[in-house]
Write an enzyme that holds these catalytic residues in place. Sequence first.
Site, PDB file in Angstrom:
ATOM      1  N   LYS A  67       0.826  -1.087  -0.002  1.00 26.53           N
ATOM      2  CA  LYS A  67       0.068   0.107  -0.055  1.00 26.53           C
ATOM      3  C   LYS A  67       0.909   1.136   0.141  1.00 26.53           C
ATOM      4  O   LYS A  67       0.610   2.408  -0.812  1.00 26.53           O
ATOM      5  CB  LYS A  67      -0.850  -0.034   1.553  1.00 26.53           C
ATOM      6  N   ARG A  91      11.552  -7.006   4.864  1.00 26.34           N
ATOM      7  CA  ARG A  91      11.620  -5.525   5.115  1.00 26.34           C
ATOM      8  C   ARG A  91      12.047  -5.241   6.427  1.00 26.34           C
ATOM      9  O   ARG A  91      12.827  -4.375   6.863  1.00 26.34           O
ATOM     10  CB  ARG A  91      10.147  -5.032   5.107  1.00 26.34           C
TER      11      ARG A  91
END
Length: 188
Positions: A15, A127
Amino acid sequence: MGRKILFLGPPGAGKGTQAAMLARAIGVPHISTGVMLREAVAAGTDLGRKADVIMAAGDLVPDDLVVAMVAERLSQEDAVCGYLLDGFPRNVVQAGALDAAIGKGALDVALLLEADEDALVERLLKRAEQEGRADDNEDTIRNRQSVYRRETEPLAAYYPEHDVDVVTVDGMGTIEEVFAGIARALAG
Ligand code: AMP
């Protein structure tokens, strides 16, 4: 196409990246509550102190705090002609508060980025290595997925009932492929 857009999708679906690209492309501010809250934590503000532990656990910061933060942001001049909301509303209460703050027409469309949960957990763990975010460890990641399913996913049914179209986009390709899907979805 309207310029008041909500990005929906599970943690790790991309997103943030896609919202930043789209906001630049259509010239509206990218309003990410996750980014704003992380900034508040880093700056050590009142809000940041309240949010810190909650975020590290992957739970939701209380609605009243987040709603006040977003209402203030949306009152700024650059948000008059449109905005791209990323991470807010996160539940039905926040969705009602957005309507109450802005009135009807607070959103033109919601984009739902769909992705496979196992793949997302993988992505977020990667990440974690790269960015060192406090909420990117496996327990917290799993909790954020379940908070998403319980609190946020119901918005995909809520918005059509409130006259906002929800358009689904496959979030599993490369950044460019996903962005092309978003552009197609908004054009169609
Ligand atoms: P995000 O960057 O959108 O994944 O958000 C990171 C964390 O910030 C979430 O796990 C929550 O703890 C908090 N957060 C972000 N947006 C909201 C929101 N709208 N309501 C409550 N908590 C939020």
